[in-house]
Scaffold this motif. Structure first.
Motif, PDB file in Angstrom:
ATOM      1  N   GLN A   1      -2.747  -1.694  -1.041  1.00 26.66           N
ATOM      2  CA  GLN A   1      -4.044  -2.242  -0.722  1.00 26.66           C
ATOM      3  C   GLN A   1      -4.484  -2.183   0.581  1.00 26.66           C
ATOM      4  N   LYS A   2      -3.504  -2.250   1.500  1.00 25.23           N
ATOM      5  CA  LYS A   2      -3.829  -2.331   2.903  1.00 25.23           C
ATOM      6  C   LYS A   2      -4.438  -0.757   3.090  1.00 25.23           C
TER       7      LYS A   2
ATOM      8  N   GLY B   1      -7.981  -0.352   1.939  1.00 22.02           N
ATOM      9  CA  GLY B   1      -8.746  -1.100   2.831  1.00 22.02           C
ATOM     10  C   GLY B   1      -9.299  -0.359   3.886  1.00 22.02           C
TER      11      GLY B   1
END
Length: 193
Positions: free
Chosen positions: A147-148, A151
Motif C-alpha cells: 500500500q505504501k 501510494g
C-alpha cells in the motif's frame, strides 16, 4: 494439513509485446487463461480469484466458484495493484500466478508455493534477473509495504519482496536450472512455439 490459502490468476495485462491479449491465446486446445485457471483450481485453494480488466471477454460460470476481481477503470497500477486488491479481499496467504507463464505446473505450485506449515511467510524464487514476482506466495503482512508503494506510485514488486525478506515476512529460494523453465514468460507469439 495445509494452511488455508487463496490463489489468483493475473490476466489483466495489456500484452503490448504480444500485440494481442495473452489471456486469449490458444494453449493445448483452450484459451491460456482457462488452462492457467484450471491449474489453480487443482491445488487445493480455499478461494480462487481471476484478476482481469472489465473489458476482457473472460467468463466463468458461478458454479465454478471463481471470484472475478476487475481492475478499476482508468487506473493502471500493474500487477502490484491487482495483487494488493486480491490480498485485501481474501485476507489470507495468496498464491499468485501470471497468465503468461504457461510452463508452470500445478505440481510445482503445490510442492513449492502452497503453504504447508505455520507461520506462513511469503515465498518467492530468485532467478538470474531477480525475484520471480508473478509466481509466488504473498501474505497479508506484506500489505502495508504494498500500500505504501502504491501510494508513492512505485509499482515495481521487486523492492517490496526485498523489503519483506529483510523484515522476515518472506523468504526467497534460488531457482535451480531444472526449475527455471517453469518461470518462462510468453511475451511474443514466437515464445509459444
Amino acid at each position: 494439513m495445509n494452511t488455508p490459502f487463496a490463489a489468483v490468476l493475473l490476466a489483466g495485462g495489456r500484452s503490448t509485446r504480444m500485440k494481442q491479449d495473452k489471456a486469449l491465446l490458444h494453449w493445448h486446445g483452450q484459451d491460456l487463461w482457462q488452462a492457467q485457471l484450471h491449474k489453480l483450481q487443482s491445488i487445493g485453494a480455499a478461494r480462487v480469484l481471476l484478476s482481469c480488466r472489465s473489458d476482457q471477454p473472460l467468463y466463468v460460470s458461478p458454479s465454478e466458484g471463481v471470484e472475478m476481481v476487475h481492475d478499476p477503470a482508468g487506473v493502471d497500477e500493474g500487477p502490484l495493484g491487482a495483487i494488493s486488491r486480491c490480498l485485501e479481499r481474501v485476507q489470507m496467504p495468496l498464491l499468485v500466478l501470471a497468465v503468461d507463464m504457461p510452463w508452470m505446473t500445478a505440481a510445482f505450485l503445490r510442492e513449492h508455493l502452497v503453504p504447508h506449515t505455520e507461520p506462513v511467510v511469503g515465498r518467492f524464487f530468485r532467478g538470474p534477473h531477480g525475484d520471480e514476482t508473478l509466481a509466488g506466495l504473498y501474505v497479508p503482512a506484506m500489505l502495508p509495504l504494498m500500500q505504501k508503494a502504491l501510494g508513492e506510485k512505485h509499482l515495481s514488486l521487486q523492492p517490496i519482496i526485498e523489503a519483506a525478506v529483510h523484515s522476515g515476512l518472506a523468504i526467497t529460494h534460488a531457482l535451480g536450472d531444472e526449475q527455471m523453465p517453469f518461470f518462462r514468460n510468453a511475451n511474443t507469439p514466437a515464445d509459444l512455439k
